[in-house]
Design a protein around this motif. Sequence first.
Motif, PDB file in Angstrom:
ATOM      1  N   ALA A  28      40.450 -59.547  11.648  1.00 52.72           N
ATOM      2  CA  ALA A  28      40.075 -59.699  13.069  1.00 52.72           C
ATOM      3  C   ALA A  28      39.461 -58.410  13.605  1.00 52.72           C
ATOM      4  CB  ALA A  28      41.299 -60.091  13.900  1.00 52.72           C
ATOM      5  N   LEU A  29      40.070 -57.267  13.275  1.00 45.24           N
ATOM      6  CA  LEU A  29      39.507 -55.994  13.743  1.00 45.24           C
ATOM      7  C   LEU A  29      38.145 -55.762  13.120  1.00 45.24           C
ATOM      8  CD1 LEU A  29      39.734 -53.341  15.307  1.00 45.24           C
ATOM      9  CD2 LEU A  29      40.921 -52.346  13.318  1.00 45.24           C
ATOM     10  N   THR A  30      37.997 -56.137  11.852  1.00 46.03           N
ATOM     11  CA  THR A  30      36.699 -56.020  11.186  1.00 46.03           C
ATOM     12  C   THR A  30      35.649 -56.825  11.925  1.00 46.03           C
ATOM     13  OG1 THR A  30      37.678 -55.586   9.025  1.00 46.03           O
ATOM     14  CG2 THR A  30      35.469 -56.549   9.043  1.00 46.03           C
ATOM     15  N   GLY A  31      36.019 -58.055  12.287  1.00 44.22           N
ATOM     16  CA  GLY A  31      35.079 -58.905  13.025  1.00 44.22           C
ATOM     17  C   GLY A  31      34.734 -58.318  14.375  1.00 44.22           C
ATOM     18  N   LEU A  32      35.738 -57.757  15.040  1.00 44.87           N
ATOM     19  CA  LEU A  32      35.501 -57.156  16.362  1.00 44.87           C
ATOM     20  C   LEU A  32      34.534 -55.978  16.244  1.00 44.87           C
ATOM     21  CD1 LEU A  32      36.009 -56.625  19.343  1.00 44.87           C
ATOM     22  CD2 LEU A  32      38.277 -55.751  18.757  1.00 44.87           C
ATOM     23  N   LEU A  33      34.718 -55.161  15.210  1.00 45.49           N
ATOM     24  CA  LEU A  33      33.822 -54.016  15.017  1.00 45.49           C
ATOM     25  C   LEU A  33      32.410 -54.477  14.650  1.00 45.49           C
ATOM     26  CD1 LEU A  33      36.306 -51.671  13.125  1.00 45.49           C
ATOM     27  CD2 LEU A  33      35.356 -51.276  15.411  1.00 45.49           C
TER      28      LEU A  33
END
Length: 355
Positions: A28-33
């Motif tokens: 999820a954090l990867t997608g947000l970045l």
Amino acid sequence: MVPSIPQLMTIERHILEQQHRHPEATGALTGLLYDIALAAKLISKETTRAGIANVLGATDSANVHGEVQQKLDVYADSVIFRMNDHTGRVCVMASEEHDDLLHIPEHHSSSGHYVLIYDPLDGSSNIDVNVSIGTIFAIHRKVSPGERGTLEDVLQSGDRLVAAAYVIYGSSTMLVYSTGQGVHGFTLDPSVGEFLLSHPDIRIPSPGRYYSVNQGYEKYWTPGVRRYVKWLQGLDDEGREPLAGRYIGSLVADFHRNLLRGGIFLYPGDMKRPEGKLRLTYEAQPLAFIAAQAGGYASDGVGDILALQPTDLHQRVPLFIGNRDLVEKAEWFLKTYDQDYLATYMPHRTTATAV
Ligand code: P6P
């Protein structure tokens, strides 16, 4: 002979490699970045053509601080919100351009685990004179119970940040980010629309070369700040070389230069604006996170910016940020010469000990 192709590392691959170091990561954090990088590309495209696309210039509206909004402000703010309001990764957002929290629209999932706080276009008053401007992002984990994000999720101390990033729209567009595993800089190649790794593992060089402050406010400075700047200029000791003065008047640009070359940026509290000008949650905290990850430090003049507990989304804070030795020297000058100012305007901090 096949031409040697340099080892190209895109920001997407870099973020993914950082995720792989955390087996428990959901992506999820990867997608947000990823989404932040895409928003930066869209904003960059508009900033580089602002003059011709009639995106230049002020709108007839002002933001929550009464500052006339530049059209690019409004565009950048909207791009970032719309890039993240439907992905299910974010439970709430907050922006320099809006007084209140930005909740996820009802028809989208607001059960995201992350909180995105951003200054969509810092230094936007410089747009019309073609000076570098920037976007600043802070990312927290959701901490409040229940599905929807709340103010509690936004008002977290900087030492709880999960990631921070800034984008500088200058002679080139660069995105600099950290997820707590060092600081990494990427330069946008507009011909292919990719952010390519250009500054791996940024560490702030020592000794610092520059000091950045608006000298025009010297008449309002406290005695400690006045003495500190004279120290930076070598005026208190004939034997010491001065630092060079550099002040662009665009926080991201001044911070970025000092991060790459070494130095200190200060926007202190003074007798006219005791709390300073810059905002804690979407300017000081994310840049302090990045500075710390690069071996630097950020202080409000008393102690670590990252240790401050915000009480208001738009609260201002004095900011000293850059090489640790230069920032700690500033803390010494304020502690030694500004007891009256500290007791009057920062009583809650006078008991703090400089880190
Ligand atoms: P001053 C731009 O308006 C900004 O918010 C920062 O980007 C910059 O560092 C600061 O204000 C400049 O303020 O008072 O020196 O013009």
